[in-house]
Write an enzyme that holds these catalytic residues in place. Structure first.
Site, PDB file in Angstrom:
ATOM      1  N   GLU A 277       4.640 -18.735 -10.975  1.00  0.00           N
ATOM      2  CA  GLU A 277       5.766 -18.242 -10.175  1.00  0.00           C
ATOM      3  C   GLU A 277       6.261 -19.305  -9.201  1.00  0.00           C
ATOM      4  O   GLU A 277       7.478 -19.528  -9.069  1.00  0.00           O
ATOM      5  CB  GLU A 277       5.311 -17.000  -9.409  1.00  0.00           C
ATOM      6  CG  GLU A 277       6.301 -16.425  -8.433  1.00  0.00           C
ATOM      7  CD  GLU A 277       5.672 -15.325  -7.586  1.00  0.00           C
ATOM      8  OE1 GLU A 277       5.789 -15.386  -6.348  1.00  0.00           O
ATOM      9  OE2 GLU A 277       5.032 -14.426  -8.174  1.00  0.00           O
TER      10      GLU A 277
ATOM     11  N   HIS B 286      -0.786 -16.491 -12.320  1.00  0.00           N
ATOM     12  CA  HIS B 286       0.549 -15.882 -12.340  1.00  0.00           C
ATOM     13  C   HIS B 286       1.353 -16.399 -11.155  1.00  0.00           C
ATOM     14  O   HIS B 286       2.506 -16.825 -11.293  1.00  0.00           O
ATOM     15  CB  HIS B 286       0.438 -14.359 -12.268  1.00  0.00           C
ATOM     16  CG  HIS B 286       1.711 -13.658 -11.916  1.00  0.00           C
ATOM     17  ND1 HIS B 286       2.213 -13.624 -10.628  1.00  0.00           N
ATOM     18  CD2 HIS B 286       2.587 -12.944 -12.669  1.00  0.00           C
ATOM     19  CE1 HIS B 286       3.346 -12.961 -10.603  1.00  0.00           C
ATOM     20  NE2 HIS B 286       3.593 -12.525 -11.830  1.00  0.00           N
ATOM     21  N   ASN B 287       0.750 -16.387  -9.969  1.00  0.00           N
ATOM     22  CA  ASN B 287       1.452 -16.835  -8.776  1.00  0.00           C
ATOM     23  C   ASN B 287       1.749 -18.327  -8.824  1.00  0.00           C
ATOM     24  O   ASN B 287       2.779 -18.782  -8.316  1.00  0.00           O
ATOM     25  CB  ASN B 287       0.637 -16.499  -7.528  1.00  0.00           C
ATOM     26  CG  ASN B 287       0.675 -15.024  -7.189  1.00  0.00           C
ATOM     27  OD1 ASN B 287       1.058 -14.200  -8.015  1.00  0.00           O
ATOM     28  ND2 ASN B 287       0.279 -14.672  -5.983  1.00  0.00           N
TER      29      ASN B 287
ATOM     30  N   SER C  67       1.288  -7.465  -9.309  1.00  0.00           N
ATOM     31  CA  SER C  67       2.507  -8.256  -9.124  1.00  0.00           C
ATOM     32  C   SER C  67       3.747  -7.389  -9.282  1.00  0.00           C
ATOM     33  O   SER C  67       3.783  -6.488 -10.118  1.00  0.00           O
ATOM     34  CB  SER C  67       2.562  -9.403 -10.137  1.00  0.00           C
ATOM     35  OG  SER C  67       3.797 -10.091 -10.026  1.00  0.00           O
ATOM     36  N   GLY C  68       4.756  -7.704  -8.513  1.00  0.00           N
ATOM     37  CA  GLY C  68       6.023  -7.000  -8.625  1.00  0.00           C
ATOM     38  C   GLY C  68       6.713  -6.810  -7.291  1.00  0.00           C
ATOM     39  O   GLY C  68       7.840  -6.327  -7.226  1.00  0.00           O
ATOM     40  N   GLY C  69       6.022  -7.178  -6.203  1.00  0.00           N
ATOM     41  CA  GLY C  69       6.615  -7.002  -4.894  1.00  0.00           C
ATOM     42  C   GLY C  69       6.749  -5.529  -4.537  1.00  0.00           C
ATOM     43  O   GLY C  69       6.198  -4.649  -5.206  1.00  0.00           O
TER      44      GLY C  69
ATOM     45  N   ASN D  28      -5.313   4.452   7.119  1.00  0.00           N
ATOM     46  CA  ASN D  28      -4.928   3.233   7.812  1.00  0.00           C
ATOM     47  C   ASN D  28      -5.647   3.226   9.152  1.00  0.00           C
ATOM     48  O   ASN D  28      -5.765   4.255   9.816  1.00  0.00           O
ATOM     49  CB  ASN D  28      -3.423   3.159   8.036  1.00  0.00           C
ATOM     50  CG  ASN D  28      -2.941   1.736   8.278  1.00  0.00           C
ATOM     51  OD1 ASN D  28      -2.620   1.010   7.341  1.00  0.00           O
ATOM     52  ND2 ASN D  28      -2.893   1.313   9.530  1.00  0.00           N
ATOM     53  N   ARG D  29      -6.119   2.080   9.540  1.00  0.00           N
ATOM     54  CA  ARG D  29      -6.818   1.978  10.821  1.00  0.00           C
ATOM     55  C   ARG D  29      -5.876   2.343  11.971  1.00  0.00           C
ATOM     56  O   ARG D  29      -4.652   2.234  11.851  1.00  0.00           O
ATOM     57  CB  ARG D  29      -7.355   0.565  11.034  1.00  0.00           C
ATOM     58  CG  ARG D  29      -6.264  -0.487  11.155  1.00  0.00           C
ATOM     59  CD  ARG D  29      -6.836  -1.862  11.376  1.00  0.00           C
ATOM     60  NE  ARG D  29      -5.760  -2.845  11.577  1.00  0.00           N
ATOM     61  CZ  ARG D  29      -5.949  -4.096  11.961  1.00  0.00           C
ATOM     62  NH1 ARG D  29      -7.175  -4.526  12.174  1.00  0.00           N
ATOM     63  NH2 ARG D  29      -4.915  -4.914  12.105  1.00  0.00           N
TER      64      ARG D  29
ATOM     65  N   ARG E  40       6.759 -27.243  -1.371  1.00  0.00           N
ATOM     66  CA  ARG E  40       6.803 -26.294  -0.250  1.00  0.00           C
ATOM     67  C   ARG E  40       6.203 -26.936   1.008  1.00  0.00           C
ATOM     68  O   ARG E  40       6.711 -26.740   2.118  1.00  0.00           O
ATOM     69  CB  ARG E  40       6.041 -25.013  -0.599  1.00  0.00           C
ATOM     70  CG  ARG E  40       6.718 -24.174  -1.657  1.00  0.00           C
ATOM     71  CD  ARG E  40       6.169 -22.752  -1.676  1.00  0.00           C
ATOM     72  NE  ARG E  40       6.724 -21.985  -2.783  1.00  0.00           N
ATOM     73  CZ  ARG E  40       6.588 -20.671  -2.917  1.00  0.00           C
ATOM     74  NH1 ARG E  40       5.908 -19.984  -2.010  1.00  0.00           N
ATOM     75  NH2 ARG E  40       7.116 -20.033  -3.946  1.00  0.00           N
TER      76      ARG E  40
ATOM     77  N   GLY F 154       0.816  -1.211   0.000  1.00  0.00           N
ATOM     78  CA  GLY F 154       0.000   0.000   0.000  1.00  0.00           C
ATOM     79  C   GLY F 154       0.847   1.256   0.000  1.00  0.00           C
ATOM     80  O   GLY F 154       0.583   2.201  -0.755  1.00  0.00           O
TER      81      GLY F 154
ATOM     82  N   LYS G  28      -4.181 -13.300 -11.828  1.00  0.00           N
ATOM     83  CA  LYS G  28      -3.095 -13.098 -10.857  1.00  0.00           C
ATOM     84  C   LYS G  28      -2.800 -14.389 -10.088  1.00  0.00           C
ATOM     85  O   LYS G  28      -1.639 -14.705  -9.782  1.00  0.00           O
ATOM     86  CB  LYS G  28      -3.477 -11.980  -9.875  1.00  0.00           C
ATOM     87  CG  LYS G  28      -2.487 -11.767  -8.728  1.00  0.00           C
ATOM     88  CD  LYS G  28      -1.064 -11.483  -9.218  1.00  0.00           C
ATOM     89  CE  LYS G  28      -0.155 -10.911  -8.153  1.00  0.00           C
ATOM     90  NZ  LYS G  28      -0.060 -11.633  -6.901  1.00  0.00           N
TER      91      LYS G  28
ATOM     92  N   ARG H 278     -12.439 -48.649 -12.659  1.00  0.00           N
ATOM     93  CA  ARG H 278     -13.588 -47.921 -12.112  1.00  0.00           C
ATOM     94  C   ARG H 278     -14.889 -48.659 -12.419  1.00  0.00           C
ATOM     95  O   ARG H 278     -15.801 -48.723 -11.588  1.00  0.00           O
ATOM     96  CB  ARG H 278     -13.642 -46.507 -12.682  1.00  0.00           C
ATOM     97  CG  ARG H 278     -12.487 -45.609 -12.255  1.00  0.00           C
ATOM     98  CD  ARG H 278     -12.564 -44.225 -12.906  1.00  0.00           C
ATOM     99  NE  ARG H 278     -13.659 -43.434 -12.358  1.00  0.00           N
ATOM    100  CZ  ARG H 278     -14.691 -43.005 -13.048  1.00  0.00           C
ATOM    101  NH1 ARG H 278     -14.793 -43.299 -14.355  1.00  0.00           N
ATOM    102  NH2 ARG H 278     -15.644 -42.287 -12.482  1.00  0.00           N
TER     103      ARG H 278
END
Length: 636
Positions: A358, A354-355, A296-298, A197-198, A454, A179, A351, A610
C-alpha cells in the site's frame, strides 16, 4: 473480587417482585434487596395514606439505590426488587453501573394482579393505586420479560434460560474509529454485541455507554472489564481494537483472570507479527485461543466489509470464523474476503506486507501526479481524467479511484489538494516490512523506497531551505500524447513489480516460519474491502491459483506485459530525470527489474571488495558451488 451484575426484578406492585427476587437470589447464591426498604419514611407514609409518589419524592430514593447497586456489583452482585415503572427511573438506577444491570420484567394481566392485591394482608400499598401503576408503567427494550401466570420454579427456570440466551455472542474492546465501525458491522449482521472502553476522566468518558445508547441495535456497553466479560456467552470471543504495542499486553493481562479454557481473543489491530507469535504461545499454553487478525479497509471498510487476515491456531479460528467471515467484504463469487491464513503471527505478517504494498502504491500514484502537475503542467481536473481513463483499461484500483476523486475536490475556486501540506505521516508498518525483509534477506526495493520517501517528506523545513540554495529548474520537452501512453504502461509496470516484491517477501517468510501460505488465497482476500484491492489483484488470484510456488514475475502473462512495456518504463524514468523530476518508485521498479533479469550482476565486485578488506571469502563460478576462497588481492 471482580464486579458482578445486579439483577433488577421490576414491575407493578403485586407482580411478585419480592417473591421472584428472593427465589432468584437463592438460586444464584447472591444477596436479595427490596427497594421498598430504601424509601425514606416520608415516602412510606405517603403511600400508606393512599397517595402516589411524584418524581420529586422518588429522586433521593433512586439516587440512593443507584449508589447501592454500584456497591453490590463490586461486592459480588445481588438481586433487587423494584417497581421502576418509568424508563427514566431505570436509567437513574443503572447510571452508576451502566451495562452491569440485568433487567427482569414481571408481566401479568390487570385482573391477575388485582386479585393478588386483594388477597394481601399487612402491606402498605393499597390496591386502589393499581390503576395509576399500570398507567405509569413504560415498556423497556432492554432485559427480559417473564410471564407471572406460572409457578415460581418455572419462573426461575425461564429467567435462567432467558438470561443465558441474552448474553452477547461477541465482545469488542476499544471504541476508536475502527472498533466502533466493526461493532456496528457486527450489529448490522444481527449478532448480539457487548462493547467495552476504558473510562478516563476528562479524556474518555462514558464512551461505551454513549455508543450503546446511540445505536438502534442496542449493544451492551461497559467501562468495567469484569462486567463486560460476564455479559458474553461461553466460550467467550473478544475482539481487541486497541493501539498496537503495550496496550494490547495490558488488556490481555486484565482479561486473563476473567477467561476460561476455550475462550478466544482476537487482536484486530496492527500489531507486530513477532508480538503476535509471543502472545499466541502465551495464551495457547493457558488454553485460550489467540488470533492475530490483520484488518484492512479503513473506517468505511470496517463498517461495510473489510478484508480480514486471521492467523493463529486452526481451532482458534473455528471459534471466531462465524463473526469474522460474516462482517468481511465479499469477493466476486460472494465468498468472504477472510480466511485462515496460517499459524501464530502469519495473519499480522500478511497485513504488514499488505501495508507495505500500500505504501508503494500510494507513492507511485503520488509521484505520477506530482510529475504531471508540476513538470508537465496538467491541472488536477486533467490528471483526474487521465487516472479515470487508466481505470477503464483494466488498471483500476481503489487507490487510483480515490486519488481521481481527491483531485476534483475544491474549496471555493481552489483545489483542496493545493492546501494539503506535503509532509506524509506513517504508523510504522511500512518500516516494519523493511526490517522484516532485511531479516529474511529478501529485497524490498519499492516498499523501502516508499518508506524513505515519506521520511524525506517529513524534512519539510530543510527541503524548503535546500530549494532556495540550489534553485534547480526543469525544462519541459515532452510530447504529450506519446508520453501519456508510455506513462500508463510505466504505471502498470511499477505496480506489477511492487506486488511481485511483496509476494516474494511473503514467500520467504512462509518458508522461514513454516506458515505454508496460500498466495492465491491471500490475493483473493485482498480483492475486496482492503486498500490495495485492484484489477491486478484479481489477476494475481488466478495466476497463483495455477502455481503457488512460482514467482509472480515468472508467469508468462506477466512476462509478456513487462517485456512489451520495459522501454516505456525506461523512457518515462529517463525523461523525468532529465526534467529533474524525482520518481522514487518507478526508478526503484526499473532498477529492481533490470537487476532481477540480469544473469550477471555487479555483486562479484562487492564480494571481491569484502574479501579484500575483511577476508570474508567468495565463491567462484568455475568451481563447485559452496566452496569458498580467499585471495591476497594486494599481490598483483
Amino acid at each position: 473480587m471482580s464486579s458482578k451484575p445486579v439483577y433488577v426484578v421490576f414491575g407493578v406492585s403485586g407482580s411478585g417482585k419480592s417473591t421472584v427476587g428472593k427465589a432468584l437470589s437463592e438460586k444464584l447464591e447472591i444477596p436479595f434487596y427490596d427497594a421498598d426498604d430504601f424509601h425514606p419514611r416520608s415516602n412510606v407514609e405517603k403511600m400508606a395514606n393512599g397517595m402516589a409518589l411524584n418524581d420529586e419524592d422518588r429522586e433521593p430514593w433512586l439516587q440512593n439505590l443507584s449508589k447501592n447497586i454500584e456497591q453490590w456489583s463490586k461486592d459480588g452482585g445481588g438481586v433487587l426488587a423494584c417497581s421502576a415503572l418509568k424508563v427514566v427511573y431505570r436509567k437513574k438506577l443503572e447510571s452508576s453501573l451502566y451495562g452491569g444491570v440485568e433487567w427482569i420484567f414481571l408481566e401479568g394481566s390487570y385482573d391477575l394482579i388485582f386479585n393478588r392485591l386483594t388477597s394481601r394482608e399487612a402491606h402498605f400499598f393499597p390496591k386502589e393505586l393499581l390503576d395509576s401503576q399500570f398507567e405509569t408503567l413504560e415498556t423497556w427494550e432492554r432485559g427480559i420479560t417473564i410471564g407471572i401466570d406460572q409457578g415460581i420454579s418455572n419462573i426461575i427456570n425461564e429467567i435462567e434460560l432467558k438470561l443465558k440466551m441474552q448474553k452477547s455472542q461477541i465482545g469488542v474492546v476499544g471504541l476508536g474509529v475502527m472498533g466502533k465501525s466493526l461493532a456496528k458491522n457486527m450489529l448490522s449482521k444481527k449478532f448480539s454485541v457487548s462493547v467495552y472502553n476504558r473510562h478516563v476522566e476528562g479524556k474518555e468518558v462514558d464512551i461505551a455507554k454513549k455508543f450503546a445508547t446511540n445505536n438502534s441495535y442496542v449493544p451492551k456497553g461497559f467501562d468495567d472489564m469484569s462486567l463486560f466479560v460476564n455479559s458474553l456467552q461461553t466460550p467467550k470471543v473478544i475482539l481487541l481494537m486497541v493501539n498496537a504495542g503495550k496496550a494490547v499486553d495490558l488488556v490481555i493481562e486484565e482479561l486473563l483472570p476473567l477467561l476460561e479454557k476455550g475462550d478466544c481473543i482476537i487482536d484486530g489491530g496492527n500489531s507486530h507479527f513477532k508480538d503476535t507469535i509471543r502472545r499466541e504461545k502465551q495464551l495457547t499454553d493457558k488454553g485460550i485461543s489467540f488470533i492475530g487478525a490483520g484488518v484492512s479497509g479503513g473506517e468505511e471498510g470496517a463498517l461495510l466489509g473489510p478484508s480480514i487476515m486471521p492467523g493463529g491456531t486452526e481451532e482458534g479460528y473455528q471459534n471466531c470464523k462465524e463473526f469474522l467471515e460474516a462482517i468481511a467484504a465479499k469477493d466476486n463469487s460472494g465468498n468472504a474476503c477472510c480466511n485462515y491464513i496460517g499459524p501464530n503471527g502469519s495473519g499480522h505478517f500478511v497485513k504488514m506486507i499488505h501495508n507495505g504494498i500500500e505504501y508503494a502504491e500510494m507513492q507511485l500514484i503520488a509521484e505520477i501526479y506530482h510529475m504531471l502537475r508540476y513538470y508537465i503542467g496538467k491541472t488536477p481536473d486533467e490528471i483526474s481524467e487521465i487516472f479515470n481513463v487508466w481505470r477503464k483499461q483494466q488498471k483500476d484500483s481503489y487507490l487510483l479511484e480515490i486519488t481521481a476523486n481527491i483531485l476534483l475536490k475544491k474549496e471555493g475556486d481552489q483545489y483542496l489538494i493545493d492546501k494539503v501540506l506535503d509532509k506524509a505521516g506513517q504508523k510504522g508498518t511500512g518500516g516494519w516490512s523493511t526490517v522484516a525483509a532485511l531479516e529474511l534477506g529478501t529485497p524490498l526495493s519499492t516498499i523501502s523506497e516508499a518508506v524513505m520517501a515519506r521520511c524525506l517528506s517529513a524534512k519539510k523545513d530543510e527541503r524548503v531551505e535546500a530549494s532556495k540554495v540550489y534553485q534547480i529548474t526543469s525544462s519541459n520537452t515532452i510530447n504529450d500524447d506519446l508520453f501519456l501512453e508510455e506513462l500508463e504502461k510505466a504505471f502498470y509496470f511499477g505496480s506489477i513489480v511492487n506486488h511481485a516484491i511483496g509476494f516474494d517477501v511473503l514467500k520467504q517468510a512462509s518458508s522461514d516460519y513454516n506458515w505454508n501460505l496460500n498466495f492465491s488465497e491471500v490475493a483473493r482476500v485482498w480483492t475486496k474491502g482492503c486498500i490495495i484491492r485492484s484489477d491486478l489483484m484479481e489477476k494475481i488470484v488466478t495466476l497463483f491459483g495455477n502455481r503457488n510456488d512460482k514467482p509472480l514475475l515468472m508467469f508468462s502473462e506477466i512476462v509478456q506485459i513487462l517485456n512489451n512495456d520495459l522501454d516505456a518504463l525506461v523512457n518515462v524514468v529517463s525523461k523525468s530525470l532529465k526534467m529533474k523530476c524525482p520518481l522514487p518508485i518507478l526508478s526503484a521498479s526499473t532498477n529492481y527489474f533490470l537487476n532481477y533479469t540480469s544473469a550477471q550482476m555487479s555483486a562479484n565486485i562487492i564480494q571481491a571488495q569484502r574479501d579484500y578488506f575483511g577476508a570474508h571469502t567468495y565463491q567462484r563460478n568455475d568451481k563447485a558451488f559452496g566452496e569458498h576462497f580467499h585471495t591476497d588481492w594486494k599481490k598483483l
